[in-house]
Scaffold this active site. Structure first.
Site: not given
Lengths: 320, 792
Positions: A132, A134-136
């Site tokens: 993702n 927006h994540e890692t």
């Protein structure tokens, strides 16, 4: 009709002398219940500890993310029961997520993963979470590349035949998440016949069944095994269409996964968007059906008492 | 037998490979079967899981642990995954894909059902709770609500009741909302029922059942062949087992036999050697190693020729080699050598072995005959040797004479008076003497034989006289045990003119006799002797019938007293006239008659004649006092002789004092004691005894005295040419002196001239017998002679 389910309990209360009789009947009750709706969390964890140890290091290592600043642990904070107590968290790039961060505890027993039940396996879910943006924002393969020529490589070589690669990174993380279970809750002990619930808790349990909560919240996790409409009678107006995004079926609009009630007291805020701050509110919403108040304050208190029994101990590594 | 077993082994080998093939075939089918079973199991699992799901959907239980439903679904999906991995999947790909598609549809419907069911359940519970809240005074409304909820339940429980829940116009407020919910719920329940119908329409369970049936039908036909093969395998296996049992029994019995044979061969007393067609040593038994001195590693697999060469004499080895090359049998008895240079006598047998015309090699057998040969040699030795001296014996002599083709001389030797040695010393001593003689003889000849107690024969090839003299000289004085024994031997020598054994030995014996007679110590046989022998043989032939044929007759020689010139006695002398032999002299036939025991008969015949004639002569010539008859030494051994004589004299009525018996001293020597007794008896009867040929023997005076004779007849040898030899006269004087002292009458024999008579007269010896007065005369002539005497 309302007296029938409580018959046994009343019987026990009236005749306190027969403590032994009570224990016996509790046992039978447990057997009945166990055969029915709930199952305790298995005591024995079948995760491979050697691999899980590597997974744990990756989990807590910010090095694995694209930015090198965050890691899994950033949102799934161990001391907060692997969630972050934020209604809708903000990503690395400032993106505000639409949905609440679910706890990782006992997540392995889910049938559906993510709020909309997008994935059916933990592995896929982990992969999605890693990739993702927006994540890692990193693929497992990239992680593997990054980990090359570090001490991870040795560890992987030790644990896997084919050493360090993306798939094994995924496996390691999944294996670590599998170790995150809380089998020691009061309710589990009750289900296993190792302990008993207090009178209030029992009453709360009775209400939980009687009020029909058990229709959705059943199984090991008291949830996690069903995707259904949030607000049956009256549609709750949210921006999130839930499962519709996955299936594109109009019938699935506002369909969400029934979340687990395990450790529910620690995983506030509630609902898919974290819009409900307290447990009491959440219980009331669920009881009310957005309609008439047909429950008393006492009922809510009792149910909360019951829900408290679902809190288990954090796994050993809670200090991190 | 071995060929049979080979054949059976071949057959079983083929069967074995056939079975191996079948085995792999079955193994292949087995793996197929496993796949098939897995496939089938998965299908059945799907079927049963599907039933569980159906139970969830169509069952009456409304509250359900959804974990179970979910795990069921997951299991079914897993089953499909596993089926896809199975190789059979590609055969039934279309069916499986169809089933999977149907199941996915079903799953979606179940998802929906789950959601609806959960909603409806909690809604129903909620509505029931809610209904209790309403405090209704209107019974009609109350009834309606009750009825509607009841019909709702019916619908919920799937009891297909077509009740329409309608919202009355006058219902408003919370109750209105309740009714809205109720209607809404009713619709939802119908939706659930619709989902149920859809699931039913999918007919997943029917599809999977049909597929299972089809699958089983298809696949099981495959395994029919497997069963068929299995049956074949079973029967083949049984057959094989029987064959193997048969083979094993055969082999075991054969092995047992072979083992026994092997033991027999190994422990045999005979040496056994097996030689391959390429002349390599294959086997040798214990005895072979023991006898030959080889070690197993020295000969095993080595060339048989090198092994055999050292064991046999070269000639035998050449024979063996020849037969080995020709693959033929050979049998012989030969000397064999062992490693330690020990010698054996062994019988060897070389046998080529053929099996159905196929040449397999040789067996070489040796059996030890050493002991037998030794024994045989010993026996031969005993048969041909004298035990005492180790010399050859008579039997060997016989054979040697037969064998010998050379010209040679046969010496027949005899110890004189050996009996005396035995008697005067001892028999052991006598034996020692014999042994010493044997030793001495061995110096002179290789071929020495002892053929009697003191009789030896040896053979020489050159100069018989020289050899004989040497032997005689050597034997004269034998020195042993610090004693010197003087031996006197006689040797008869005969040259072989290729005569047979009997004759040769007889001739030699005769020569020996001649030697003894002549006292020449050795005599070489010659032609003259041969003639004599021939005559002797003839005489012996005629002797038995001599009296019966009346060939004997008696002549009388008068004894004259020169004092008054009267015939005082007659000597009866036997004469023999034969048609073929003419006149046979007493010298010739008397010894032979004595030898052959006819002498007593002859003497008695003479006595008869003498007695008969004496009466006649007495009548004519009354001065006649006695008639003398010769008695042989043989007669004097006969115990009945006295009664025989008496019988005859009584028969003719003759007084005993008219009969005089003349005995030669040499004839008495053989059995002195018996003869003495008989003589004494005769003397006691009144017969007169005279010693004939006095002075020729070994006679001692004491011996003569012990015989107690009446008359001594001095031998002719004393009288012959006495006129020229004074010694003889002296001798006669001494005899006369002694006989006068012993009161014996002396008669002189063989007086042939007047000179002799004169000398004797001077010596006062008047009893004279001899040719000077008369030859022996026949009966008629004697009567004439007596008549003329009477006239004078």
């Amino acid at each position: 009709m309302d007296k029938k389910p409580t018959y046994l309990i009343q019987l026990f209360n009236k005749r306190k002398d027969f403590a032994k009789m009570k224990k016996f009947f509790i046992f039978i009750f447990i057997v009945f219940v166990k055969a029915g709706y709930f199952t305790p969390i298995p005591l024995k964890n079948d995760a491979n500890m050697l691999i899980a140890e590597i997974g744990k290091r990756i989990f807590f290592d910010p090095f694995v993310s694209k930015s090198g600043k965050i890691g899994c642990y950033t949102c799934h904070i161990p001391k907060n029961y692997y969630t972050n107590h934020i209604a809708t968290p903000t990503g690395v790039d400032g993106y505000v997520f639409k949905r609440n961060t679910p706890t990782l505890l006992n997540i392995r027993y889910n049938y559906y993963f993510e709020w909309d039940g997008k994935y059916k396996t933990l592995r896929k879910c982990v992969k999605e979470a890693l990739e993702n943006r927006h994540e890692t924002d990193i693929t497992p393969e990239r992680i593997a590349q990054k980990l090359k020529n570090t001490e991870y490589e040795k560890l992987f070589k030790k644990a896997f035949k084919n050493g360090l690669n993306g798939q094994n990174v995924l496996t390691a993380l999944s294996e670590y998440i599998k170790t995150l279970t809380t089998p020691g809750s009061k309710f589990d002990r009750f289900l296993r016949g190792e302990g008993s619930l207090s009178e209030e808790e029992l009453k709360g349990y009775e209400l939980f069944v009687k009020k029909g909560c058990v229709a959705c919240h059943n199984g090991v996790l008291l949830g996690g095994n069903l995707i259904t409409k949030f607000g049956f009678m009256k549609e709750r107006k949210t921006d999130d269409l839930g499962r519709y995004y996955v299936t594109k079926n109009p019938k699935d609009k506002y369909y969400f996964k029934v979340p687990t009630l395990r450790n529910i007291t620690e995983t506030y805020p509630y609902m898919h968007d974290g819009s409900v701050k307290t447990l009491k509110e959440a219980v009331e919403i669920m009881l009310k059906f957005q309609l008439e108040k047909i429950y008393t304050e006492r009922d809510v208190e009792l149910i909360i008492e019951f829900l408290k029994t679902l809190k288990g101990d954090l796994p050993d590594d809670k200090k991190n | 037998m071995i060929k049979k077993i080979k054949l059976i082994a071949l057959i079983t080998g083929v069967i074995f490979f056939f079975i191996l093939f079948l085995f792999f075939e079955i193994k292949h089918l087995e793996s197929e079967k496993i796949k098939y079973d897995e496939f089938k199991n998965k299908l059945y699992k799907i079927e049963s899981l599907n039933k569980n799901l159906n139970f969830f959907i169509f069952g009456e239980k409304k509250v359900y642990n959804l974990d179970k439903v979910n795990s069921n679904i997951t299991s079914v999906k897993n089953c499909f995954e596993e089926i896809k991995k199975n190789s059979l999947y590609y055969i039934y790909k279309r069916d499986i894909e169809g089933l999977e598609k149907a199941f996915l549809k079903k799953e979606a419907l179940i998802e929906r059902y789950k959601a609806y069911n959960a909603i409806n359940l909690s809604t129903v519970v909620y509505l029931i709770d809610l209904a209790k809240k309403f405090d209704l005074k209107n019974d009609e409304l109350r009834k309606k609500i009750d009825f509607d909820i009841f019909s709702l339940f019916k619908t919920y429980l799937g009891l297909n009741v077509n009740n329409v829940i309608s919202k009355n116009a006058h219902i408003s407020g919370n109750l209105g909302i309740f009714y809205d919910f109720l209607v809404n719920l009713k619709e939802k329940l119908n939706e659930i029922n619709e989902i149920r119908e859809k699931i039913k329409d999918l007919k997943f369970d029917v599809k999977i059942q049909n597929f299972i049936e089809k699958f089983e039908k298809d696949e099981e036909s495959k395994f029919e062949t497997t069963e068929y093969i299995l049956k074949i395998l079973q029967s083949v296996f049984v057959i094989l087992l029987l064959i193997y049992i048969y083979i094993f029994i055969k082999i075991f019995t054969l092995q047992e036999k072979l083992y026994v044979f092997k033991l027999m061969v190994e422990k045999s007393d005979n040496s056994v050697l097996l030689i391959s067609p390429s002349f390599k040593v294959l086997f040798a038994n214990e005895m072979f190693y023991k006898k030959s001195g080889f070690k197993p590693e020295e000969i095993m697999g080595k060339n048989a020729f090198t092994v055999l060469k050292s064991m046999f004499p070269e000639k035998v080895f050449e024979r063996i080699k020849f037969h080995l090359h020709n693959k033929t049998g050979y049998k012989t008895i030969t000397k064999t050598y062992s490693r330690g240079f020990r010698k054996f006598y062994e019988k060897i047998v070389l046998l080529p072995i053929y099996q159905e015309k196929e040449f397999l090699g040789f067996t070489f057998l040796k059996s030890d005959l050493t002991e037998e040969v030794k024994k045989q040699k010993e026996l031969e030795y005993l048969a041909y040797h004298d035990a005492l001296t180790g010399l050859y014996n008579r039997e060997k002599l016989k054979q040697d004479i037969k064998k010998c083709k050379r010209e040679y001389c046969l010496f027949y030797m005899d110890l004189d008076e050996f009996k005396l040695i035995n008697e005067s010393f001892s028999h052991d001593f006598g034996d020692e003497v014999i042994v010493n003689v044997a030793k001495t003889l061995k110096k002179y000849s290789k071929y020495v034989y002892r053929i009697g107690g003191d009789e030896f024969v040896f053979i020489g090839f050159e100069q018989p006289e020289f050899t004989a003299e040497n032997v005689l000289r050597d034997l004269k004085k034998i020195n042993f045990n610090k004693k010197i024994i003087e031996l006197s031997v006689s040797i008869g020598i005969v040259k072989n003119d290729f005569k047979d054994y009997e004759t040769l030995l007889n001739l030699a014996e005769y020569a020996l006799k001649e030697a003894k007679k002549s006292r020449e110590k050795f005599v070489l046989f010659n032609g003259e002797m041969y003639g004599r022998i021939k005559r002797e043989i003839e005489i012996i032939k005629h002797l038995p019938s001599v009296i019966k044929n009346g060939e004997l007759y008696v002549k009388y020689q008068p004894k004259i007293n020169t004092k008054n010139m009267s015939v005082y006695s007659l000597e009866a002398l036997v004469r023999w006239k034969n048609e073929t032999l003419n006149e046979v002299f007493p010298d010739e036939f008397i010894p032979l008659a004595e030898e052959k025991n006819y002498i007593t008969e002859i003497d008695m015949y003479v006595l008869n004649r003498a007695c008969e004639d004496f009466k006649l002569f007495k009548n004519i010539y009354p001065d006649l006092q006695t008639v003398s008859v010769n008695l042989s030494g043989v007669d004097l051994i006969d115990k009945n002789i006295v009664s025989k004589i008496k019988d005859i004299t009584e028969k003719y009525n003759i007084k005993p004092e008219n009969i005089e018996f003349e005995i030669t001293e040499t004839s008495l020597i053989k059995n002195i004691e018996i003869s003495k007794k008989i003589l004494k008896k005769l003397k006691d009867e009144g017969f007169k005894i005279g010693i004939d040929d006095f002075g020729t023997g070994y006679s001692s005076l004491s011996y003569i005295v012990s015989l107690n004779p009446d008359i001594i007849k001095i031998d002719k040898t004393f009288v012959d040419e006495m006129e020229k030899d004074g010694n003889k006269i002296e001798m006669i004087k001494i005899i006369k002196y002694i006989s006068e002292k012993l009161n014996l009458e002396v008669v002189i024999e063989g007086v042939e001239s007047e000179e002799q008579l004169e000398i004797l007269k001077r010596m006062n010896l008047f009893n004279i017998q001899g040719y000077f007065f008369s030859r022996p005369l026949e009966k008629e002539r004697l009567i004439k002679f007596l008549k003329t005497c009477c006239k004078e």
